[in-house]
Design an enzyme around this catalytic site. Structure first.
Site, short mmCIF file in Angstrom:
data_model
loop_
_atom_site.label_atom_id
_atom_site.label_comp_id
_atom_site.label_asym_id
_atom_site.label_seq_id
_atom_site.Cartn_x
_atom_site.Cartn_y
_atom_site.Cartn_z
N THR A 1 0.84 -1.21 0.00
CA THR A 1 0.00 0.00 0.00
C THR A 1 0.87 1.26 0.00
OG1 THR A 1 -0.19 -0.10 2.40
CG2 THR A 1 -2.01 -1.05 1.15
N GLN B 1 1.55 -13.20 -0.98
CA GLN B 1 0.22 -13.36 -1.58
C GLN B 1 0.05 -12.36 -2.72
OE1 GLN B 1 -3.02 -14.06 1.58
NE2 GLN B 1 -1.47 -12.95 2.69
N HIS C 1 -0.31 -16.63 -4.97
CA HIS C 1 -1.45 -16.27 -5.81
C HIS C 1 -1.01 -15.87 -7.22
CE1 HIS C 1 -3.90 -15.50 -1.91
NE2 HIS C 1 -3.85 -16.77 -2.24
P1 NAD Z 1 -5.93 -7.79 2.78
O1 NAD Z 1 -6.40 -6.64 1.94
O2 NAD Z 1 -6.93 -8.80 3.18
O3 NAD Z 1 -5.26 -7.25 4.11
C1 NAD Z 1 -4.25 -6.27 4.07
C2 NAD Z 1 -3.89 -5.95 5.50
O4 NAD Z 1 -2.75 -5.09 5.46
C3 NAD Z 1 -4.99 -5.23 6.28
O5 NAD Z 1 -5.21 -5.91 7.50
C4 NAD Z 1 -4.42 -3.83 6.50
O6 NAD Z 1 -4.76 -3.30 7.77
C5 NAD Z 1 -2.94 -4.06 6.42
N1 NAD Z 1 -2.16 -2.91 5.91
C6 NAD Z 1 -2.49 -2.02 4.94
N2 NAD Z 1 -1.48 -1.17 4.72
C7 NAD Z 1 -0.49 -1.51 5.61
C8 NAD Z 1 0.81 -1.00 5.87
N3 NAD Z 1 1.33 0.05 5.19
N4 NAD Z 1 1.56 -1.60 6.84
C9 NAD Z 1 1.07 -2.66 7.55
N5 NAD Z 1 -0.17 -3.18 7.33
C10 NAD Z 1 -0.93 -2.62 6.36
O7 NAD Z 1 -4.70 -8.45 2.02
P2 NAD Z 1 -4.18 -9.96 2.01
O8 NAD Z 1 -4.25 -10.56 3.36
O9 NAD Z 1 -2.90 -9.94 1.27
O10 NAD Z 1 -5.26 -10.73 1.11
C11 NAD Z 1 -5.78 -10.16 -0.03
C12 NAD Z 1 -5.49 -10.89 -1.34
O11 NAD Z 1 -5.48 -9.87 -2.30
C13 NAD Z 1 -4.15 -11.50 -1.45
O12 NAD Z 1 -4.36 -12.80 -1.74
C14 NAD Z 1 -3.47 -10.85 -2.66
O13 NAD Z 1 -3.27 -11.83 -3.66
C15 NAD Z 1 -4.45 -9.93 -3.24
N6 NAD Z 1 -3.99 -8.54 -3.47
C16 NAD Z 1 -2.72 -8.30 -3.90
C17 NAD Z 1 -2.29 -6.99 -4.11
C18 NAD Z 1 -0.89 -6.78 -4.59
O14 NAD Z 1 -0.35 -7.61 -5.30
N7 NAD Z 1 -0.25 -5.68 -4.19
C19 NAD Z 1 -3.14 -5.93 -3.85
C20 NAD Z 1 -4.46 -6.21 -3.43
C21 NAD Z 1 -4.86 -7.53 -3.22
#
Ligand code: NAD
Length: 257
Positions: free
Chosen positions: A29, A102, A120
């Site tokens: 993020t 992931q 993933h």
């Molecule tokens: P999720 O969205 O379920 O959870 C993300 C977590 O990260 C949240 O609990 C949030 O509070 C926390 N978070 C956000 N910014 C943060 C930061 N700067 N520092 C610390 N914590 C922070 O994500 P997940 O558990 O990875 O599951 C979602 C699925 O979505 C994954 O399987 C993934 O494949 C996919 N996904 C991937 C991307 C990517 O490739 N960047 C982006 C979105 C979703």
């Protein structure tokens, strides 16, 4: 409390011979890529059920939308942040046999990590999923290409590219909702989790299974788990330490350089 948890995390890192980082969308993020489940996450804007594997197979419009979203994603040219760089430095220090993610964004590799298990899949490449994939199981001929291959075809006017080898459907090499995980990749992730003295779960809500089950494997084989996340997770009570903070602040401070 904050300082205590950071210090405890540093101690665990210091004592562990083998450290595995298990990252989720939250590590990216700070690179400008929204996660799914945060209050500002993607699911507040997109219905996950509109993007399942079966819908992709059945509906040309869903495929066109998917390619458009991929295109926009790469056009934004996301770059690794301090957390990805800290994970790469950990691998270089010789204390980590690999990273499990992931994420599909490839930012760990851009930051310099060389052994990354992408549970993933990856958005950087595309693959043939066959002429009649069913029940979430790709059935492709083995054709694969960098994602730019699809973008070039789309630019040339073909907005629904098909496999040049067998005429099957082509999809980004990611695991969509309703799609089976790649078994060899799962086995590799499970082996890393099993052998870790310390697994650091960072930026994951730990709600997406089976990936979210990896910390339990580390615990079952006698390792410890640290959680670095902005919000609580269902696994917090089982972790040796929970650090509530931003990945880009915490990881550079607790990992060896
Ligand atoms: P999720 O969205 O379920 O959870 C993300 C977590 O990260 C949240 O609990 C949030 O509070 C926390 N978070 C956000 N910014 C943060 C930061 N700067 N520092 C610390 N914590 C922070 O994500 P997940 O558990 O990875 O599951 C979602 C699925 O979505 C994954 O399987 C993934 O494949 C996919 N996904 C991937 C991307 C990517 O490739 N960047 C982006 C979105 C979703």
């Amino acid at each position: 409390m904050t300082e205590e948890s950071w210090e405890r995390c540093r101690e665990l890192v210091e004592r562990a011979a083998s450290i595995v980082v298990f990252s989720g969308a939250g590590i990216s993020t700070e690179s400008g890529i929204p996660d799914f489940r945060s209050p500002t996450g993607l699911w507040t804007r997109v219905d996950p059920m509109s993007l399942t594997f079966d819908r992709y197979v059945e509906d040309r419009e869903v495929r066109r939308t998917s390619w458009r979203m991929r295109r926009e994603f790469f056009a934004s040219d996301p770059q690794p942040n301090a957390a990805h760089r800290a994970v790469a430095a950990l691998e270089r220090s010789g204390r980590s046999p690999g990273t499990i993610t992931q994420n599909i964004d490839g930012l760990h590799q851009t930051a310099g990590s060389t052994r990354v298990v992408e549970v993933h899949g990856t958005a950087r490449t595309v693959m043939c999923i066959g002429q009649h994939p069913r029940d979430g199981e790709p059935d492709g001929c083995g054709f694969g290409a960098p994602v730019q291959w699809a973008f070039d075809l789309i630019d040339a006017g073909d907005d629904d590219p098909w496999c040049p080898s067998c005429g099957g459907l082509v999809k980004s090499s990611t695991v969509s909702f309703g799609q089976a995980l790649f078994p060899s990749v799962v086995r590799e992730a499970e082996a890393l989790a099993r052998d870790a003295d310390l697994l650091i779960a960072v930026g994951s809500s730990l709600q997406v299974y089976p990936a979210a089950g990896l910390p339990s494997i580390t615990l079952a084989y006698g390792g410890q788990v640290a959680i670095v996340n902005a919000e609580p997770t269902p696994f917090d009570d089982e972790a040796s330490v929970v650090v509530r903070g931003r990945a880009g602040d915490v990881l550079p401070a607790v990992l060896p350089r």
